[in-house]
Design an enzyme around this catalytic site. Sequence first.
Site, mmCIF file in Angstrom:
data_model
loop_
_atom_site.group_PDB
_atom_site.id
_atom_site.type_symbol
_atom_site.label_atom_id
_atom_site.label_comp_id
_atom_site.label_asym_id
_atom_site.label_seq_id
_atom_site.Cartn_x
_atom_site.Cartn_y
_atom_site.Cartn_z
ATOM 1 N N LEU A 136 0.871 -1.169 0.000
ATOM 2 C CA LEU A 136 0.000 0.000 0.000
ATOM 3 C C LEU A 136 0.909 1.220 0.000
ATOM 4 O O LEU A 136 1.996 1.200 0.586
ATOM 5 C CB LEU A 136 -0.893 0.039 1.255
ATOM 6 C CG LEU A 136 -1.989 -1.016 1.383
ATOM 7 C CD1 LEU A 136 -2.752 -0.815 2.697
ATOM 8 C CD2 LEU A 136 -2.958 -0.965 0.207
ATOM 9 N N ASP A 137 0.471 2.295 -0.657
ATOM 10 C CA ASP A 137 1.239 3.533 -0.633
ATOM 11 C C ASP A 137 1.439 3.992 0.814
ATOM 12 O O ASP A 137 0.638 3.681 1.698
ATOM 13 C CB ASP A 137 0.510 4.635 -1.408
ATOM 14 C CG ASP A 137 0.437 4.336 -2.897
ATOM 15 O OD1 ASP A 137 1.312 3.617 -3.402
ATOM 16 O OD2 ASP A 137 -0.514 4.818 -3.540
ATOM 17 N N ARG A 138 2.485 4.757 1.039
ATOM 18 C CA ARG A 138 2.798 5.255 2.375
ATOM 19 C C ARG A 138 1.571 5.889 3.055
ATOM 20 O O ARG A 138 1.304 5.645 4.241
ATOM 21 C CB ARG A 138 3.917 6.303 2.287
ATOM 22 C CG ARG A 138 4.345 6.855 3.655
ATOM 23 C CD ARG A 138 5.013 8.227 3.509
ATOM 24 N NE ARG A 138 6.214 8.177 2.718
ATOM 25 C CZ ARG A 138 7.449 8.086 3.227
ATOM 26 N NH1 ARG A 138 7.608 8.013 4.542
ATOM 27 N NH2 ARG A 138 8.487 8.070 2.430
#
Length: 296
Positions: A136-138
């Site tokens: 997942l993106d940051r």
Amino acid sequence: MKHYYNNKPEDYSYLQAEYDSPLLEYLLKNLKMSRNKIKDTLQGRGIRVGGKTVTQFDYPLKKGDKLAISKSKRNDVFKSKWLKIVYEDQYLIVIDKMPGILSMAAGHSTLNVKTVLDDYFCRTRQKCRAHTVHRLDRDTSGLMIYAKDMETEQILEHNWHDIVFDRRYVAVVSGEMEDDEGTIANWLKDNKAYITFSSPFDNGGKYAVTHFHTLSRTVDHSLVEYRLETGRKNQIRVHSADMGHPVCGDVKYGNGDNPLRRLCLHAYKLCFYHPLTQKPMEFETPIPVAFRRLFK
């Protein structure tokens, strides 16, 4: 035997299994506890078999196994502001990631989920490491799976689309959605600056399909559920922007609308077949309270 938790011995009940049995079935017959309390204690990581924390209701108990059952429902050794453990067994762990932490190490950054989990495994004397299966993106929050060994990681990685049978996100998007539901499909490809752009025609990228369902709306924002048919990089963020309703707080594909001072994207549902047992596993986290408040 050293305890993994900061509890006194008197905080536990102790049993020794007298016959082979699924764990929940054995506890129901041998403890003066309700089914719901036993399940809560299991989910709260308050039951150990042979010194190892067990959360599976159907864990195969063997004759002679030593059990320690916490007298309180919750008994977490794990505390982190960055993630919560949702489920764990000997093969994998499912976590709920907070925004602001990377899924794995990148560059010089040390703050990442893998490192947090590896530290937890070390402290609980588990002879394993966290293996990244997906990302997942940051700034995206929500559910993720990490494998505990290379074999499980390889099964998940190579059979991801067959193993995962439902993956959903929820997002606050900018503006009032016109449609209650629909599907957006096109090709996604990165340019040299690593910006993902879409094309209605095959541009050499990857075909991406996203189904959406509008849950709530105001004149300023909409709460939208996304179900992924494919799992491409930045798929939801690009498809939201394509619809003219970018995800709020998206500095890359957004329009500057950021009512919650975060990327308003949360992976709230994850359903898959267990890579070793093939049993269906279904996990769901609540839609973030901050998201809902915008629509009261």
